[in-house]
Each structure stands twice: as C-alpha cells, then as structure tokens.
Design an enzyme around this catalytic site. Structure first.
Site, PDB file in Angstrom:
ATOM      1  N   HIS A  28     -13.691  25.024   8.771  1.00  0.00           N
ATOM      2  CA  HIS A  28     -14.043  23.790   8.064  1.00  0.00           C
ATOM      3  C   HIS A  28     -14.857  22.867   8.959  1.00  0.00           C
ATOM      4  O   HIS A  28     -14.839  22.986  10.183  1.00  0.00           O
ATOM      5  CB  HIS A  28     -12.791  23.043   7.584  1.00  0.00           C
TER       6      HIS A  28
ATOM      7  N   ASP B 164     -15.026  18.643   9.344  1.00  0.00           N
ATOM      8  CA  ASP B 164     -13.999  17.657   8.997  1.00  0.00           C
ATOM      9  C   ASP B 164     -14.364  16.827   7.758  1.00  0.00           C
ATOM     10  O   ASP B 164     -15.445  16.231   7.682  1.00  0.00           O
ATOM     11  CB  ASP B 164     -13.734  16.724  10.189  1.00  0.00           C
TER      12      ASP B 164
ATOM     13  N   HIS C  62     -15.437  24.393  12.473  1.00  0.00           N
ATOM     14  CA  HIS C  62     -14.468  24.892  13.456  1.00  0.00           C
ATOM     15  C   HIS C  62     -13.281  25.530  12.764  1.00  0.00           C
ATOM     16  O   HIS C  62     -13.040  25.320  11.571  1.00  0.00           O
ATOM     17  CB  HIS C  62     -14.036  23.795  14.428  1.00  0.00           C
TER      18      HIS C  62
ATOM     19  N   ARG D 153      -6.499  13.428  17.705  1.00  0.00           N
ATOM     20  CA  ARG D 153      -7.932  13.338  17.392  1.00  0.00           C
ATOM     21  C   ARG D 153      -8.311  11.903  17.053  1.00  0.00           C
ATOM     22  O   ARG D 153      -7.533  11.202  16.393  1.00  0.00           O
ATOM     23  CB  ARG D 153      -8.222  14.242  16.193  1.00  0.00           C
TER      24      ARG D 153
END
Ligand code: AKG
Length: 300
Positions: free
Chosen positions: A123, A125, A273, A290
């Site tokens: 995917h 983000d 990623h 994150r």
C-alpha cells in the site's frame, strides 16, 4: 557514495542500498534541529532515493514530531486511530499486539487466513484521502530478534518500466480509492467499527506527476484502490493486477532490517510499501511509531 555536505563536525553521506530505491544516510542526528541546508539536502536525497534509512537515532515522540515538522505539517495519527499516545496526537503506533484490541480477539488468526490477491498488504499510505500523505517517518522502538522487515517499491521505476503503449493507456485512467465502509474485512473491535463507520473515498489519476520532481509514477495500490473508473469490473481487476505485478517486481524494491533506533523516511508520492506478514503466527513484540506529512491532491 555521494558526499553531499561537509562541515567541521561531521559529513552527511547518502549511500544507495539497492538499484532502484533506498539509501542509507549517515552523519546526521535527527534529534537536533537540522538547519535549512540539511533539510534541503535530505529532501533532495528523498526525491532521488524515495526512502531514506537512518540508524542509531535517539528520538522520543516529541523529537520525532519535531523532526517531521521540519519537512511540513503533520497529520493527526491516522484517520481511524483514536488511541495515539497521551499528549502526542501526531504519533501513529504500529504494534500487532494492539490489533486484537482494535479488531477483536481472533484478528491475527483471521488475517493469516485472509489473502485477497498475491499483492495483499502492499500500500501507499491512506490514498483514500483526497490529499494523501506526502511522506511518512517510521521509527523502530521494539523489534523482534528475527523477521519483521519492511519493503518499499519505486512507483516511478514501475511506471517507466511499462511499454510505451501501456504507459499511454494508463496515463488516461483514474481510479477510486476507498478505506472503510462495510466492504472492509470486519472484526468486532472498536477500531473495526470505527473503520466501518467512517468511509474515506477519493478518485485520483492512475499516473501521478510528482509535485517536486515532475516525474510520473503509478499511483494505485492493493491496499486502497477499489477500481479503475469507467472500466468493467473484470477489466478493472485485470488492469490493476497487471499494474500490481509491475509495482511489486523485486528489482524495484528494497528490504529494510530494523533495529531499535532505526528510522525510515519515505516519499508516499513515489513509493508503496509492504508491512511484514511473517510474524502473524508468532507472539513476538514489534512496536514502531510513525509521523505522517500532509500531502497535496494528486495531479495527473
Ligand atoms: C505503515 O506505516 O503504513 C506500515 O505499513 C508499517 C510498516 C511496518 O510495520 O513495517
């Protein structure tokens, strides 16, 4: 190896680690203010290498937020995460042990059985947002003794690797991206209910022009893209599977082995990623944090 800045104290170095994507960066302490030159040099390195890896850093939540803010405004944690750490709403914590709290008691077992396609898990983000994140900065806090590597792929290389007629075809297309709603795999946890109750939908060009470099890259991903607008379901599925096969070709990817203190900074406008799936049957600890940079509306 490219030496891009020297000063009396240290040398900032950027070393590519794979043929199409990824570079190790040394000689910078991310916990200190960077200064305009270093920010500009890191942005250039990010645009050139798509994902930058830093090791042995000493960031806590506040320092990670301060590092991220030097590159732009940050989103709040995640559109569907209502449990950021106290006092740090920008931090999105990735911790598989939390998933059972979020989705329900047998989430991990269900997830292991669930395989939508060969490309499940890849995917970019939150592309279901109208303005998907420009970049993400992930810091390893607790990592397992083995496994749990993350992979990234270069979406510009994937586009450039297509034949000219296929590039001309996909240049004309737009795709819908969707996150949440009742077609998502449900669990009975609070997080699953929140995802199902809060639908994000956006339509983006299938080929995106990078706002900083002007390069074209594929901008579809198995995580969020629901279908290509205007094609029949069968045609859309076939075209997306073709593009996903290109995006995930091993030669366009890099794989990163985490250690505590490692940081990965990726450009969401040019990469997808894959979060690791090799630990789902093991009860091991893995916790990363994150921060996410607000992005522009994609332009074709
Ligand atoms: C994300 O931050 O979007 C991820 O997929 C996490 C990657 C990882 O857990 O390694």
């Amino acid at each position: 190896m490219t030496v891009i800045r020297e000063n009396p104290a240290r040398t900032l170095t950027v070393r590519p680690v794979a043929g199409h994507i990824g570079a190790d960066v040394d000689g910078v302490d991310l916990a200190r203010p960077l200064g305009g030159d270093v920010v500009a040099e890191l942005k250039d390195a990010l645009h050139a290498h798509r994902v930058l890896f830093f090791r042995g850093q000493h960031l806590d939540h506040a320092a990670q937020i301060a590092f991220g803010r030097q590159f732009g405004d940050l989103t709040y944690a995640h559109p569907h995460d209502d449990t950021p750490p106290e006092g740090h709403p920008e931090i999105f914590t990735i911790d598989p042990r939390r998933y059972e709290e979020r989705y329900g008691p047998d989430y991990r077992a269900q997830n292991r059985r669930r395989q939508y396609s060969y490309f499940t898990g890849w995917h970019t983000d939150v592309t279901a947002a109208v303005n998907p994140p420009a970049g993400s900065i992930l810091r390893a806090d607790v990592v397992p003794e083995f496994g749990g590597d993350t992979q990234w792929t270069n979406l510009v290389a994937a586009y450039e690797g297509l034949s000219e007629p296929v590039r001309a075809f996909v240049d004309t297309l737009r795709a819908e991206h969707r996150y949440g709603g009742s077609d998502r795999p449900a669990g009975d946890g609070a997080y699953a209910r929140r995802v199902n109750d809060n639908l994000l939908v956006a339509v983006h060009p299938v080929v995106r022009v990078h706002p900083a470099t002007g390069e074209k890259g594929l901008f579809v991903n198995p995580g969020f893209t629901s279908h290509i607008v205007g094609l029949s379901p069968r045609e859309s599925h076939a075209v997306l599977e073709l593009l996903y096969a290109e995006i995930t070709r091993p030669e366009y990817t890099v794989r990163f082995r985490w250690a505590p203190g490692s940081v990965a900074f990726w450009d969401n406008r040019a990469t997808a990623h894959l979060a690791p799936r090799d630990l789902e049957h093991l009860d091991v600890e893995r916790r990363l944090h994150r921060v996410t940079l607000i992005g522009d509306r994609p332009v074709g």
